[in-house]
Design an enzyme around this catalytic site. Sequence first.
Site: not given
Length: 207
Positions: A198, A106, A201
């Site tokens: 990211d 989502t 990460d």
Amino acid sequence: MVYVFDHPLIQHKLTLMRDVNTGTKEFRELLKEISMLMVYEVTRDLPTEEVEVQTPICVTKSRVLAGKKIGIVPILRAGLGMVDGVANLIPAAKIGHIGLYRDPETHEPVEYYCKLPADSENRELIVLDPMLATGGSASAAITFIKQRGCKNIRLVNLIAAPEGIERVQKDHPDVNIYVAACDERLNEHAYIVPGLGDAGDRLFGTK
Ligand code: PRP
Ligand code: URA
């Protein structure tokens, strides 16, 4: 207000962070360095007051910080990478943490932790997160902070998408946003383009 820092040192270091070949160690060091450079500008308008100081030569008047004390609030995980740079320049700041992750389906933020300094409502809070993508995480974090009575909040991001800036401005028009770069757009996975991938990460080496 949105402030974009185009200082050459910040832009140079940000380019290195964007590079896919930059490894975790260097990425972490660069984020710390940029955070330090950014907070120098983010705090430019903090009030000061005159005090007397005895130098080795004479007594003189000089200025020190006045007004509200500072709180630093990283959004976990990636915001942690900005804490040391900011705390290096404001060592007396207290540090709160807000744990949020984006649901991969989502893209909505999910809260899993919130611990703020007990006197947060009396502090000027600097919220840290390298990435402002949809703006959902930053907006939710600021809402949590406001629910605890805090009113003086600044948001510091490395890279923002226009969508994220719009979202925070709409939800929290009282919060100034400070960024090193405003990028083009989000992709279909709500990642910033061109961005740096990211942040969590790359910072912690988890992928
Ligand atoms: C990243 C980033 C922000 C958020 C931005 O965190 O550090 O918190 O995404 O996206 P948004 O503006 O669309 O909410 P992530 O959810 O990947 O969690 P992590 O820091 O633990 O990796
Ligand atoms: N979170 C990240 O770490 N990077 C993005 O581009 C978007 C959200």
